[in-house]
Design a protein around this motif. Structure first.
Motif, short mmCIF file in Angstrom:
data_model
loop_
_atom_site.label_atom_id
_atom_site.label_comp_id
_atom_site.label_asym_id
_atom_site.label_seq_id
_atom_site.Cartn_x
_atom_site.Cartn_y
_atom_site.Cartn_z
N HIS A 75 0.87 -1.17 0.00
CA HIS A 75 0.00 0.00 0.00
C HIS A 75 0.92 1.23 0.00
O HIS A 75 2.05 1.17 0.50
CB HIS A 75 -0.83 -0.06 1.29
N SER A 80 -1.96 -4.33 8.43
CA SER A 80 -3.28 -3.69 8.29
C SER A 80 -4.36 -4.66 7.85
O SER A 80 -5.47 -4.64 8.38
CB SER A 80 -3.20 -2.53 7.29
N HIS A 120 -9.46 0.88 12.50
CA HIS A 120 -10.70 0.84 11.72
C HIS A 120 -10.75 -0.33 10.73
O HIS A 120 -11.73 -0.49 10.01
CB HIS A 120 -10.90 2.17 10.97
C1 LIG Z 1 -2.08 -2.90 3.56
C2 LIG Z 1 -2.41 -1.52 4.07
N1 LIG Z 1 -1.45 -0.80 4.66
C3 LIG Z 1 -1.69 0.43 5.14
C4 LIG Z 1 -2.93 1.00 5.04
C5 LIG Z 1 -3.15 2.38 5.57
O1 LIG Z 1 -4.06 2.38 6.64
P1 LIG Z 1 -4.60 3.75 7.23
O2 LIG Z 1 -5.16 4.52 6.08
O3 LIG Z 1 -5.64 3.32 8.22
O4 LIG Z 1 -3.45 4.43 7.88
C6 LIG Z 1 -3.97 0.29 4.41
C7 LIG Z 1 -5.30 0.89 4.23
O5 LIG Z 1 -6.03 0.55 3.33
C8 LIG Z 1 -3.70 -1.01 3.93
O6 LIG Z 1 -4.63 -1.74 3.32
#
Ligand SMILES: Cc1ncc(COP(=O)(O)O)c(C=O)c1O
Length: 417
Positions: free
Chosen positions: A132, A211, A234
């Motif tokens: 991500h 996550s 969340h």
């Molecule tokens: C694999 C992964 N890493 C990091 C994140 C980032 O999470 P946040 O936006 O809650 O900080 C996400 C959010 O979709 C995710 O799917």
């Protein structure tokens, strides 16, 4: 526990589980809501909503600063939540749990607060193509600032991580490897344990972006032996705006705070300031204590259901969904024939993902279209936008059947045009 056992148990629990999530009991565009966007955000059960409500109605006060009863209650509840998080991820010492704003915040803190001090020309940081943006851009930018090399381990043609490429890159010059446990685009389960073992042969620390994996309860930091672990509340049936950073003590002890302010200091003089110990040194300002308390309640809830059951049921749903979608004409499931969990992405010949998601929404089906904050991964897959279905344990096989039927209808309707 095999699929049948799980299904039996989940069938018995399903009615209760659905009752726990009032948001799911509504109609969208005159159709029962089918919520398959859990990869973005999961829903909160009654017990979390009630916990937040109770907190605000009875106990709310700033933490760590007051000696009055409400402040003590708030503080105790937040510190209990810290213990719950530690217990959930198999960490012996709650002081190794930093509350952050979310996974993005946690990962930025590791990149700029920990790793950047060791990054310079001649040293490398390693991520993968599966990341991500939150576990990609901070490392890329930290490397840019420091002159370190930013290495991206590719996905192989068959959809697996190119572990040989990782082996070739690993040596003593690597500052850190940061890797996701599950891809938020394809649902691919990455070999995190193997990556950690290989990196540790060179004393290279590993940061795991948990996550998408955390709610399955298999991110045990003691067993994994990871150096850092990050996730958001969340995506684990908790509130938004709260996240977790776990770190090994020796790593957290040398981490520089990114924010300075109240609550993280020891003595403040005109010339200089001394700082308190972890976790408070890395939690400047008023923390999101209601979020932490809600997250603690959410993790209790997951433990009550049973994380093994959650993992097995979500796997069952993921496999059923993959099967149902892949048998449809014009639909292509992305990511290859690899182990996937809780996320399936597809493209449909000749139909833009945005159109497909909009049509599905007309039937009350909530899915996500776009690049899922993973442009490098999408480029590798050869698309700039895909449709993502992400089930959670409160979803059912009946809902998958409805999704399959509606997809067929939409495709046949749009193909006429
Ligand atoms: C694999 C992964 N890493 C990091 C994140 C980032 O999470 P946040 O936006 O809650 O900080 C996400 C959010 O979709 C995710 O799917």
């Amino acid at each position: 526990m095999d699929g049948k056992d799980i299904e039996g148990r989940v069938d018995r629990m399903q009615a209760q589980i659905r009752n726990d999530f009032p948001i799911l009991e509504q109609k969208i565009n005159n159709n029962p809501l089918i919520y398959f966007d859990n990869g973005a955000t999961t829903q909160m059960p009654n017990c979390v909503l009630e916990c937040l409500n109770r907190h605000y109605m009875q106990d709310n006060a700033n933490v760590h600063r007051g000696i009055h009863t409400l402040s003590e209650r708030s503080t105790c509840a937040m510190e209990d939540a810290r213990k719950t998080v530690a217990d959930f991820i198999g960490c012996d010492d709650p002081m190794q749990i930093i509350f952050t704003r979310g996974a993005t915040d946690s990962l930025n803190q590791v990149a700029f607060g920990y790793a950047a001090q060791y990054m310079q020309k001649g040293r490398k940081v390693i991520v993968t193509e599966f990341e991500h943006h939150s576990n990609f851009v901070p490392w890329q930018q930290a490397a840019k600032r420091t002159g370190a090399e930013f290495v991206v381990i590719p996905m192989r043609e068959d959809g697996r991580l190119d572990i040989e490429a990782l082996e070739r890159e690993l040596d003593e010059s690597v500052v850190i490897v940061s890797v996701t446990a599950i891809s938020n685009v394809t649902g691919t389960v990455l070999p995190v344990r193997e990556i950690i073992q290989k990196a540790h042969q060179y004393n290279v620390p590993v940061c795991v972006d948990a996550s998408q994996a955390i709610r399955h309860g298999q991110m045990n930091v003691r067993e994994l032996d990871c150096d850092f672990l990050a996730f958001s509340g969340h995506k684990t049936m908790g509130p938004a705006g709260i996240g977790v950073l776990y770190g090994k003590k020796e790593r957290l002890d040398v981490m520089e705070p990114l924010w300075y302010g109240g609550g993280m200091v020891d003595v403040v003089g005109n010339e200089d300031t001394s700082f308190t110990t972890i976790p408070y040194r890395l939690e400047a300002g008023t923390p999101n204590y209601p979020g932490a308390i809600g997250l603690g309640q959410a993790l209790h809830y997951l433990q009550e259901i049973g994380t093994k059951e959650i993992a097995a049921w979500e796997k069952e749903l993921t496999d059923t969904l993959e099967q149902r979608l892949s048998e449809q004409k014009y639909v292509h499931v992305l990511g290859g024939n690899v182990e996937k969990q809780s996320v399936i992405s597809v493209v449909v010949d000749g139909i833009h993902p945005y159109d497909m998601a909009s049509f599905l929404n007309k039937y009350g089906i909530a899915v996500r279209s776009g690049n899922h904050c993973a442009q490098p991964m999408l480029r590798r897959l050869g698309y700039d936008s895909v449709i993502r279905f992400s089930p959670a344990f409160y979803n059912t096989k009946e809902e998958i059947e409805v999704i399959g039927d509606r997809m067929e209808k939409i495709i046949s309707f749009l193909k006429k045009w």
